[in-house]
Design a protein around this motif. Structure first.
Motif, mmCIF file in Angstrom:
data_model
loop_
_atom_site.group_PDB
_atom_site.id
_atom_site.type_symbol
_atom_site.label_atom_id
_atom_site.label_comp_id
_atom_site.label_asym_id
_atom_site.label_seq_id
_atom_site.Cartn_x
_atom_site.Cartn_y
_atom_site.Cartn_z
ATOM 1 N N TYR A 290 4.538 -6.041 -9.970
ATOM 2 C CA TYR A 290 5.166 -5.280 -9.152
ATOM 3 C C TYR A 290 5.161 -5.939 -7.979
ATOM 4 C CZ TYR A 290 3.114 -2.315 -13.038
ATOM 5 O OH TYR A 290 2.824 -1.594 -14.363
ATOM 6 N N ALA A 291 6.213 -5.257 -7.178
ATOM 7 C CA ALA A 291 6.417 -5.511 -6.021
ATOM 8 C C ALA A 291 7.296 -4.409 -5.106
ATOM 9 C CB ALA A 291 7.615 -6.886 -5.513
ATOM 10 N N TYR A 292 6.917 -4.184 -4.063
ATOM 11 C CA TYR A 292 7.423 -3.264 -3.227
ATOM 12 C C TYR A 292 8.426 -3.603 -2.159
ATOM 13 C CZ TYR A 292 7.721 1.158 -0.078
ATOM 14 O OH TYR A 292 7.933 2.196 0.488
ATOM 15 N N LEU A 293 9.708 -3.481 -1.610
ATOM 16 C CA LEU A 293 10.388 -4.125 -0.539
ATOM 17 C C LEU A 293 10.306 -3.043 0.549
ATOM 18 C CD1 LEU A 293 13.109 -6.068 -2.310
ATOM 19 C CD2 LEU A 293 10.932 -6.787 -1.909
ATOM 20 N N ILE A 294 10.179 -3.517 1.742
ATOM 21 C CA ILE A 294 10.422 -2.485 2.562
ATOM 22 C C ILE A 294 11.482 -3.006 3.630
ATOM 23 C CG2 ILE A 294 8.368 -1.379 2.731
ATOM 24 C CD1 ILE A 294 7.105 -3.290 4.959
ATOM 25 N N MET A 295 12.394 -2.462 4.324
ATOM 26 C CA MET A 295 13.495 -2.727 5.093
ATOM 27 C C MET A 295 13.172 -2.278 6.470
ATOM 28 S SD MET A 295 17.472 -2.767 4.384
ATOM 29 C CE MET A 295 17.742 -1.196 3.829
ATOM 30 N N GLY A 296 13.439 -3.204 7.608
ATOM 31 C CA GLY A 296 13.210 -3.059 8.953
ATOM 32 C C GLY A 296 13.283 -4.335 9.508
ATOM 33 N N ARG A 297 12.707 -4.559 10.558
ATOM 34 C CA ARG A 297 12.508 -5.470 11.345
ATOM 35 C C ARG A 297 11.640 -6.644 10.916
ATOM 36 N NH1 ARG A 297 13.005 -2.508 17.210
ATOM 37 N NH2 ARG A 297 15.260 -1.996 17.008
ATOM 38 N N TYR A 298 11.945 -7.199 9.741
ATOM 39 C CA TYR A 298 11.012 -8.146 9.094
ATOM 40 C C TYR A 298 11.417 -9.333 9.019
ATOM 41 C CZ TYR A 298 8.583 -3.614 8.097
ATOM 42 O OH TYR A 298 8.042 -2.343 8.117
ATOM 43 N N ASP A 299 10.689 -10.321 8.734
ATOM 44 C CA ASP A 299 10.933 -11.744 8.151
ATOM 45 C C ASP A 299 10.572 -11.929 6.829
ATOM 46 O OD1 ASP A 299 10.914 -14.607 7.310
ATOM 47 O OD2 ASP A 299 10.470 -15.152 9.561
ATOM 48 N N GLU A 300 11.197 -12.043 5.807
ATOM 49 C CA GLU A 300 10.739 -12.079 4.316
ATOM 50 C C GLU A 300 9.973 -13.230 3.992
ATOM 51 O OE1 GLU A 300 14.524 -14.808 4.638
ATOM 52 O OE2 GLU A 300 13.918 -12.841 5.451
ATOM 53 N N LYS A 301 9.921 -14.133 5.155
ATOM 54 C CA LYS A 301 9.262 -15.579 4.732
ATOM 55 C C LYS A 301 7.739 -15.243 5.037
ATOM 56 C CE LYS A 301 12.873 -18.796 5.137
ATOM 57 N NZ LYS A 301 14.028 -18.103 5.570
ATOM 58 N N THR A 302 7.381 -14.416 6.268
ATOM 59 C CA THR A 302 6.141 -14.323 6.727
ATOM 60 C C THR A 302 5.564 -12.772 6.610
ATOM 61 O OG1 THR A 302 6.900 -13.737 8.995
ATOM 62 C CG2 THR A 302 6.418 -16.202 8.559
ATOM 63 N N ASP A 303 6.633 -11.714 6.390
ATOM 64 C CA ASP A 303 6.049 -10.406 6.296
ATOM 65 C C ASP A 303 5.911 -9.939 4.937
ATOM 66 O OD1 ASP A 303 5.994 -10.153 9.377
ATOM 67 O OD2 ASP A 303 8.196 -9.492 9.104
ATOM 68 N N ARG A 304 4.839 -10.642 4.177
ATOM 69 C CA ARG A 304 4.505 -10.397 2.801
ATOM 70 C C ARG A 304 3.069 -9.910 2.615
ATOM 71 N NH1 ARG A 304 7.269 -13.628 -1.095
ATOM 72 N NH2 ARG A 304 9.526 -13.416 -0.107
ATOM 73 N N ALA A 305 2.640 -9.364 1.588
ATOM 74 C CA ALA A 305 1.190 -9.388 1.382
ATOM 75 C C ALA A 305 1.259 -9.139 -0.229
ATOM 76 C CB ALA A 305 0.563 -8.308 2.008
ATOM 77 N N GLU A 306 -0.237 -9.552 -0.779
ATOM 78 C CA GLU A 306 -0.451 -9.236 -2.388
ATOM 79 C C GLU A 306 -1.918 -9.095 -2.534
ATOM 80 O OE1 GLU A 306 -0.755 -13.755 -4.057
ATOM 81 O OE2 GLU A 306 1.192 -13.127 -3.647
ATOM 82 N N ILE A 307 -2.119 -8.340 -3.414
ATOM 83 C CA ILE A 307 -3.432 -8.071 -3.876
ATOM 84 C C ILE A 307 -3.413 -8.370 -5.545
ATOM 85 C CG2 ILE A 307 -3.770 -6.184 -2.396
ATOM 86 C CD1 ILE A 307 -3.261 -4.023 -4.146
ATOM 87 N N GLN A 308 -4.590 -8.294 -6.046
ATOM 88 C CA GLN A 308 -4.745 -8.578 -7.434
ATOM 89 C C GLN A 308 -4.089 -9.877 -7.603
ATOM 90 O OE1 GLN A 308 -6.320 -6.485 -10.071
ATOM 91 N NE2 GLN A 308 -7.331 -5.698 -8.195
ATOM 92 N N ASP A 309 -4.435 -10.969 -6.821
ATOM 93 C CA ASP A 309 -3.935 -12.229 -7.280
ATOM 94 C C ASP A 309 -2.367 -12.313 -7.523
ATOM 95 O OD1 ASP A 309 -6.358 -13.561 -7.229
ATOM 96 O OD2 ASP A 309 -6.864 -13.044 -9.196
ATOM 97 N N GLY A 310 -1.716 -11.546 -6.830
ATOM 98 C CA GLY A 310 -0.194 -11.568 -6.814
ATOM 99 C C GLY A 310 0.546 -10.401 -7.680
ATOM 100 N N LYS A 311 -0.409 -9.639 -8.682
ATOM 101 C CA LYS A 311 0.163 -8.660 -9.540
ATOM 102 C C LYS A 311 0.584 -7.516 -8.680
ATOM 103 C CE LYS A 311 -3.287 -9.548 -12.921
ATOM 104 N NZ LYS A 311 -4.481 -9.026 -13.683
ATOM 105 N N ALA A 312 0.274 -7.451 -7.511
ATOM 106 C CA ALA A 312 1.170 -6.223 -6.656
ATOM 107 C C ALA A 312 1.445 -6.947 -5.342
ATOM 108 C CB ALA A 312 0.314 -5.109 -6.548
#
Length: 95
Positions: free
Chosen positions: A3-25
């Protein structure tokens, strides 16, 4: 299932990322709809099976991402109950 959740705002898609469960979320910040469409397609290529969007995308943004991804996976967007409209307006007002 991924799964993925996208949030929109003053973000940089290259650095403003996180994951849990080895990338499952995953969560990814994007600056605009165009970037969100690009990121959504990248996520599909990485095996993501479902994408949720923050409420800032609205139904028009969700439809644009569905179109950009060829309606390949489920795309949803967060909303709220009408009785909380005033609270949302206060929190997300652009001052």
């Amino acid at each position: 299932m991924k799964y993925a959740y996208l949030i929109m705002g003053r973000y940089d898609e290259k650095t403003d990322r996180a994951e849990i469960q080895d990338g499952k979320a995953r969560i990814v910040g994007v600056k605009d709809l165009e970037t969100a469409c690009t990121v959504a397609n990248e996520l599909i290529k990485e095996g993501v099976n479902c994408i949720e969007l923050c409420g800032g995308f609205g139904s028009a943004g969700a439809k644009a991402i569905i179109e950009a991804t060829g309606n390949e996976i489920p795309i949803g967007y967060i909303t709220h109950l009408p009785e909380q409209d005033e609270l949302y307006a206060k929190v997300f007002s652009k001052k």
